[in-house]
Design a protein around this motif. Structure first.
Motif, PDB file in Angstrom:
ATOM      1  N   TYR A  30     -71.044 -29.303  29.543  1.00 29.51           N
ATOM      2  CA  TYR A  30     -70.925 -29.105  30.987  1.00 29.51           C
ATOM      3  C   TYR A  30     -72.203 -29.606  31.662  1.00 29.51           C
ATOM      4  N   LEU A  31     -72.024 -30.398  32.689  1.00 34.90           N
ATOM      5  CA  LEU A  31     -73.165 -30.849  33.497  1.00 34.90           C
ATOM      6  C   LEU A  31     -72.654 -31.158  34.896  1.00 34.90           C
ATOM      7  N   ALA A  32     -73.142 -30.418  35.875  1.00 39.70           N
ATOM      8  CA  ALA A  32     -72.723 -30.608  37.266  1.00 39.70           C
ATOM      9  C   ALA A  32     -73.831 -31.274  38.054  1.00 39.70           C
ATOM     10  N   LEU A  33     -73.445 -32.051  39.044  1.00 46.40           N
ATOM     11  CA  LEU A  33     -74.407 -32.840  39.807  1.00 46.40           C
ATOM     12  C   LEU A  33     -75.418 -31.978  40.566  1.00 46.40           C
ATOM     13  N   GLN A  34     -74.951 -31.069  41.406  1.00 45.21           N
ATOM     14  CA  GLN A  34     -75.875 -30.331  42.266  1.00 45.21           C
ATOM     15  C   GLN A  34     -76.850 -29.451  41.478  1.00 45.21           C
ATOM     16  N   PRO A  35     -76.389 -28.669  40.485  1.00 38.21           N
ATOM     17  CA  PRO A  35     -77.348 -27.918  39.678  1.00 38.21           C
ATOM     18  C   PRO A  35     -78.365 -28.825  38.980  1.00 38.21           C
ATOM     19  N   LEU A  42     -65.411 -34.952  22.067  1.00 38.18           N
ATOM     20  CA  LEU A  42     -66.160 -34.362  23.178  1.00 38.18           C
ATOM     21  C   LEU A  42     -65.254 -34.209  24.391  1.00 38.18           C
ATOM     22  N   VAL A  43     -65.316 -33.039  25.018  1.00 32.96           N
ATOM     23  CA  VAL A  43     -64.741 -32.846  26.351  1.00 32.96           C
ATOM     24  C   VAL A  43     -65.893 -32.407  27.247  1.00 32.96           C
ATOM     25  N   LEU A  44     -66.195 -33.222  28.238  1.00 34.16           N
ATOM     26  CA  LEU A  44     -67.299 -32.961  29.155  1.00 34.16           C
ATOM     27  C   LEU A  44     -66.740 -32.689  30.549  1.00 34.16           C
ATOM     28  N   SER A  45     -67.202 -31.606  31.172  1.00 31.88           N
ATOM     29  CA  SER A  45     -66.760 -31.260  32.522  1.00 31.88           C
ATOM     30  C   SER A  45     -67.950 -31.205  33.471  1.00 31.88           C
ATOM     31  N   ASN A  46     -67.702 -31.562  34.729  1.00 28.81           N
ATOM     32  CA  ASN A  46     -68.725 -31.386  35.761  1.00 28.81           C
ATOM     33  C   ASN A  46     -68.467 -30.122  36.578  1.00 28.81           C
TER      34      ASN A  46
END
Length: 225
Positions: free
Chosen positions: A63-68, A38-42
């Motif tokens: 992919y999972l970003a904090l603000q969204p 797994l490679v996960l990016s914010n």
């Protein structure tokens, strides 16, 4: 993905040069019997996601970003986001989590799910049976320049005559930022007259070596008896 190889989850935020160092070391004496699953990016535009997709074989990405996440989930908190990151990681059942340029400070909520102090609610079977180690690459020496902007702060201190060298380390991740047990530490002396960019280039070369070394070290420690 091979079941008898040790599984690594890598968290990134940017170009992924340290991820590339890990990818290049797979199936070599530097990092044998291991795979990145797994490679996960914010950050959606992180080039590290492209590196993972172009690897042979391709590495699954997320992919999972904090603000969204917060906008899409009213009432949720930063800690809830960290728990969601933990769930994404735990679904891949890794033996090790490597923070390789992950520009987000993970709270205790993430760590307690990874080490099994708390059980993941709502999803059966993803809570680990034993603690999963989490390690982080930080471009400074232990206790020297914790947190963000470490390279620039170190270079400025050198310019002021306060230090002669900085360096990089890989350490275990604990609640306190950049304060976990150092696993691999390398000093990098400054050179008179060099630019920040030149120093940074030399430092990154060291980072690429020590992230592989520390990853192998922790995987070797966690091998089943």
């Amino acid at each position: 993905m091979s079941s008898n190889k040790r599984k690594i989850a890598v968290l990134i935020s940017g170009s992924g040069t340290n991820l590339q160092a890990l990818i290049d070391a797979l199936d070599t004496p530097a990092l044998p019997d291991a795979e990145i699953n797994l490679v996960l990016s914010n950050r959606k535009a992180a080039y590290g996601l492209t590196r993972a997709a172009q690897a042979n074989p391709p590495i699954p990405t997320a992919y999972l970003a904090l603000q969204p996440y917060l906008k899409q989930n009213p009432g949720k908190t930063r800690e809830d986001y960290d728990a969601e990151v933990a769930k994404i990681v735990l679904r891949t059942k890794p033996d090790l989590v490597v923070l390789a340029g992950w520009m987000h400070i993970l709270s205790e909520r993430f760590l307690e799910l990874l080490d099994g102090r708390k059980v993941v609610e709502g999803e059966e079977g993803i809570s680990p049976s034993k603690p999963i180690p989490v390690i982080n690459l930080h471009p400074a020496l232990p206790g020297q320049f914790d947190g963000a902007g470490a390279i620039e702060r170190a270079f400025e201190a050198f310019q002021k005559g306060e230090i002669l060298r900085s360096g990089a380390m890989v350490h275990r991740v604990v609640k306190d930022v950049d304060r976990g047990e150092p696993l691999v530490v390398r000093e990098v002396p400054f050179e008179q007259g060099e630019s920040l960019e030149d120093y940074e280039k030399r430092l990154h070369g060291v980072e690429h070596d020590i992230i592989v070394e520390a990853t192998k070290k922790v995987l070797d420690e966690t091998k089943p008896l």
